[in-house]
Design an enzyme around this catalytic site. Structure first.
Site, PDB file in Angstrom:
ATOM      1  CB  CYS A  33      -1.010   0.096   1.056  1.00 20.72           C
ATOM      2  SG  CYS A  33      -0.005  -0.156   2.844  1.00 20.72           S
ATOM      3  CD  GLU A  37      -3.444   0.462  -3.030  1.00 22.57           C
ATOM      4  OE1 GLU A  37      -2.497   0.502  -2.144  1.00 22.57           O
ATOM      5  OE2 GLU A  37      -4.388  -0.088  -3.196  1.00 22.57           O
TER       6      GLU A  37
END
Length: 495
Positions: free
Chosen positions: A301, A398
């Site tokens: 992340c 992402e």
């Protein structure tokens, strides 16, 4: 049994899978799921089934919560030093079994073995850190400003917790939650990701061997997350939810947890900018980019996703980065010399391929990679795109893969604007030689964490967490234990 120095990789795999807990971990011991069902765990490098593990359902969740509630008060009143010693013993055991844990992690998640080694060291440190914090949970005693009494505050554990952990860091995302919870005196149920339950089941055994009382920690692998989690969130005895995962799932969990007003910590998605200003040390920026992009194969992340490089140094940075990315060795994570393992599953491979193809279709230039090899396994090569247009999905979503997307900018204000042009706000990376600029940017970029001339920012002693759609709450550091305690105010009379 610890690893043997003369074991081959095949022998180590066979031994680990033979000795490994494969059932649910409830009440300090292995138990089969109430349904009797199992589900497969696959090796991402081959797609083959490694082993079958028990598949928890709602009845198992209820049993684990019963155990957590049963022992909560006793665990909360266990002396902090005793809780600390258990965590420290578990840290020592993780350290002594580093080779086993790293090998197991690579088998189920796919990352290159050096990455797994690093995670074992990082993940274990949370137990050492919070063993030291367990005895430092204090309150305060002060006179009332009006002189009408005395103010006493006491910090108490919030109670039974549910932790939902992701597949990309199977050990560290668990220890980062279990460590502070146990240190604070909370019981906990952990639901590991279905792709990577094996490392967490081994951790349950390690904690039991370290002296953790029965019922304090349960581990419930499942292929049916909603069936397990929803009843737990509806049970008023559960007092906290901590989740690491996608923003979409996080939003759903927040809604489900709202009726019972659960305490919540949410570490959600990221879309980290990597900003290289015109005065940066370009070689240092390339070194940092390799770390920020390829740590965990890009499946992090905190991974740098959007590379915003000042136009005056963009060609130099791009050329040097392509050269470095070209030298990355891809293969099965357990093989020697491999730097980039497979993605975790076919869905993730499809996602990364789709983002790259969308960027190219919208005008981005492909400089390296961009084509997945034929199977077996879920491999995707180190990839570099440049001149990526603003409308490309890869600048908004992402990536979770080894893909660099480069755009240019002209001045500091534009660099900051591009960095903030996202719904996410977890991490950012900035390269500049100008201290004043570094401080201005650090104050202007909308993220929970920022690395200045550093490609790796995670530190057990620092608070980890984001803002905006990247969530709320902090893990690690002295702040991490605050998520597992509540403050009680006691009003005292003037003596």
């Amino acid at each position: 049994m610890p690893a043997q120095q003369d074991e081959s990789r095949e022998e180590r795999t066979e031994r680990l899978l033979r000795e490994l807990p494969k059932q649910l971990w409830v009440g300090g011991q292995q138990r089969p799921a109430e349904t009797g069902k199992t589900f497969p765990v696959r090796n991402p490098a081959t797609g083959d089934v490694i082993v079958e593990v028990s598949d928890a359902g709602p009845e198992d969740g209820a049993r684990a919560l019963d155990e957590a509630v049963r022992v909560q008060e006793k665990w909360a009143h266990t002396p902090p030093r005793e809780r600390a010693e258990i965590l420290r013993a578990a840290f020592d055991a993780i350290s002594s079994r580093k080779a086993d844990m790293a090998h197991l992690m690579t088998l189920e998640m796919g990352k290159a073995l050096p990455e797994s080694d690093a995670e074992v060291a990082y993940g274990g440190e949370f137990f050492r850190w919070f063993s030291e914090e367990a005895a430092r949970i204090g309150g305060r005693f002060t006179p009332s400003p009006a002189g009408t009494g005395r103010i006493l505050t006491i910090r108490r554990p919030v109670g039974p917790c549910l932790a939902i952990t992701p597949w990309n860091f199977p050990l560290a995302m668990g220890t980062r939650k279990i460590g502070p919870a146990l240190a604070a005196g909370c019981t906990m149920i952990v639901k590991p990701a279905g792709e990577t339950p094996l490392t967490m089941l081994l951790l349950g055994q390690i904690l039991a061997d370290a002296g953790l009382p029965e019922g304090v920690l349960s581990i419930l692998p499942t292929s049916r997350s909603a069936d397990l989690v929803t009843p737990l969130l509806e049970d008023p005895r559960l007092r906290k939810l901590t989740f690491t995962g996608s923003t979409a799932v996080g939003r759903t969990l927040v809604k489900q947890a709202a009726p019972n007003l659960l305490r919540m910590s949410m570490e959600l998605g990221g879309n980290a900018p990597f900003v290289v200003f015109d005065d940066a040390d370009v070689d240092a920026a390339v070194d940092g980019a390799m770390l920020a992009k390829l740590r965990n194969g890009g499946e992090a992340c905190t991974a740098a996703n959007r590379f915003h490089v000042a136009d005056s140094v963009r060609d130099e940075f791009t050329e040097k980065l392509v050269a470095r990315m070209s030298d990355v060795t891809m293969g099965a994570g357990t093989e020697p010399g491999v730097q980039l393992g497979p993605l975790v599953n076919s869905d993730q491979l499809t996602t990364v391929q789709g983002l790259v193809q969308d960027a190219i279709a919208k005008g981005a230039r492909l400089l390296l990679g961009g084509v997945a090899p034929d199977g077996p396994g879920y491999f995707y090569p180190a990839t570099v795109l440049t001149d990526v247009p603003a409308e490309a999905r890869i600048l908004k979503e992402e990536v979770f893969g080894p893909v660099v997307a480069i755009t240019g900018f002209t001045d500091e204000d534009e660099g900051i604007r591009l960095a903030n042009n996202t719904e996410y706000g977890l991490a950012a990376y900035v390269y500049t030689r100008d201290l004043d600029r570094a401080l201005r940017v650090a104050e202007s970029v909308e993220t929970g964490m920022i690395g200045i001339n550093r490609g790796v920012i995670s530190d057990v002693a620092a608070p980890f967490g984001g803002v905006k759609a990247s969530g709320f709450g902090r893990e690690g550091g002295v702040e991490g234990i605050d998520e597992y305690v509540e403050t009680r105010y006691v009003a005292l009379p003037v003596p």
